[in-house]
Design an enzyme around this catalytic site. Structure first.
Site, PDB file in Angstrom:
ATOM      1  N   CYS A 157      43.644  36.763  38.710  1.00  0.00           N
ATOM      2  CA  CYS A 157      43.861  37.480  37.119  1.00  0.00           C
ATOM      3  C   CYS A 157      45.287  37.185  36.480  1.00  0.00           C
ATOM      4  O   CYS A 157      45.240  36.993  35.346  1.00  0.00           O
ATOM      5  CB  CYS A 157      43.811  39.176  37.358  1.00  0.00           C
ATOM      6  SG  CYS A 157      42.334  39.607  38.208  1.00  0.00           S
ATOM      7  N   ASP A 158      46.387  37.518  37.516  1.00  0.00           N
ATOM      8  CA  ASP A 158      47.726  37.393  36.730  1.00  0.00           C
ATOM      9  C   ASP A 158      48.175  35.922  37.234  1.00  0.00           C
ATOM     10  O   ASP A 158      49.570  35.642  36.829  1.00  0.00           O
ATOM     11  CB  ASP A 158      48.359  38.458  37.612  1.00  0.00           C
ATOM     12  CG  ASP A 158      47.730  39.723  37.149  1.00  0.00           C
ATOM     13  OD1 ASP A 158      47.401  40.093  36.182  1.00  0.00           O
ATOM     14  OD2 ASP A 158      48.065  40.820  38.151  1.00  0.00           O
ATOM     15  N   CYS A 209      46.356  40.495  42.337  1.00  0.00           N
ATOM     16  CA  CYS A 209      45.280  39.773  42.207  1.00  0.00           C
ATOM     17  C   CYS A 209      45.713  38.247  41.609  1.00  0.00           C
ATOM     18  O   CYS A 209      45.995  37.926  40.321  1.00  0.00           O
ATOM     19  CB  CYS A 209      44.365  40.314  40.871  1.00  0.00           C
ATOM     20  SG  CYS A 209      42.736  39.208  40.432  1.00  0.00           S
TER      21      CYS A 209
END
Length: 233
Positions: free
Chosen positions: A52-53, A49
């Site tokens: 997200c990351d 992701c």
């Protein structure tokens, strides 16, 4: 899942759940490249992701595997955060929409490698430090030094257990209407397992609320006697 006036859900443990309505929210899982190092370095450099990351790799070198819309979008987003992005596509050409490819071509810190098959993710035992791929035209093997690998080759909905029971799209997603209703009366679905676009938590949460309201409305309008469910149990 056994549809009917009273629905049944048969679990692996042998238990059978019975209800007037069912809401399926089994989600989806990231499609994996299934090469050495992928599982070993998951969450230690291998990510799925970029939203997200991505910030965790600020100023570092990363690779994005996949040349479809999700892969190219990830490369564009990451280019504004990381030092350099290497986009690896298995096919001879990128599969993303033309507008995304044009945007990608303007980014100086992105390198696109086509006709490349990822063969291994390397690491030092603690975190990722490289990736190997094979040139599908020449057969030569190459290694890219980097700190992160973002796998972007799609999602797999968790619907294997539903095939032949309710209508699924060609990608295996549950087809739902505006209220989250599936092709089976009284069976609803919500989240990443459905055909609703944009697989994001905030969207799945809203879809879950909508499916619950849809199920509630179904119960009100069905006019079933409360004793029917008790009798079935």
């Amino acid at each position: 899942l056994v549809p009917g006036r009273i629905k049944e859900v048969h679990t692996e443990s042998g238990a059978v759940l019975k209800a007037k309505t069912v809401i399926i929210s089994t989600g989806a899982r990231w499609r994996e490249i299934n090469v050495p190092g992928e599982k070993e370095y998951r969450n230690h450099g291998v990510a799925y992701c970029p939203h997200c990351d991505g910030p965790l790799f600020k100023g570092k070198r990363v690779a994005v595997i996949g040349g479809g819309n999700s892969g190219v979008e990830a490369a564009i987003d990451l280019a504004g955060i990381v030092d350099h992005v290497t986009l690896i596509e298995y096919g001879a050409e990128l599969r993303a929409d033309a507008v995304l490819q044009r945007k990608l071509a303007t980014l100086r810190n992105v390198k696109v490698i086509k006709s490349a098959q990822t063969t291994e993710v390397h690491g030092d035992g603690k975190k990722v430090n490289g990736l190997s791929y094979t040139d599908r035209n020449s057969g030569e093997s190459h290694r890219v030094e980097l700190e992160g690998v973002f796998v972007q080759i799609g999602l797999v909905p968790n619907t294997e257990w539903l095939k032949g029971t309710i209508d699924l799209s060609k990608h295996g997603e549950i087809e739902v209407d505006a209220k989250g209703q599936t092709s089976a009366s009284g069976v609803f679905a919500a989240g990443d397992v459905t055909t609703v676009p944009y697989k994001q938590i905030v969207i799945a949460v809203g879809e879950g609320a909508k499916a619950a309201l849809g199920a509630f409305d179904h119960l009100i309008r069905s006019g079933d006697d409360e004793t029917e469910l008790a009798a079935a149990a």
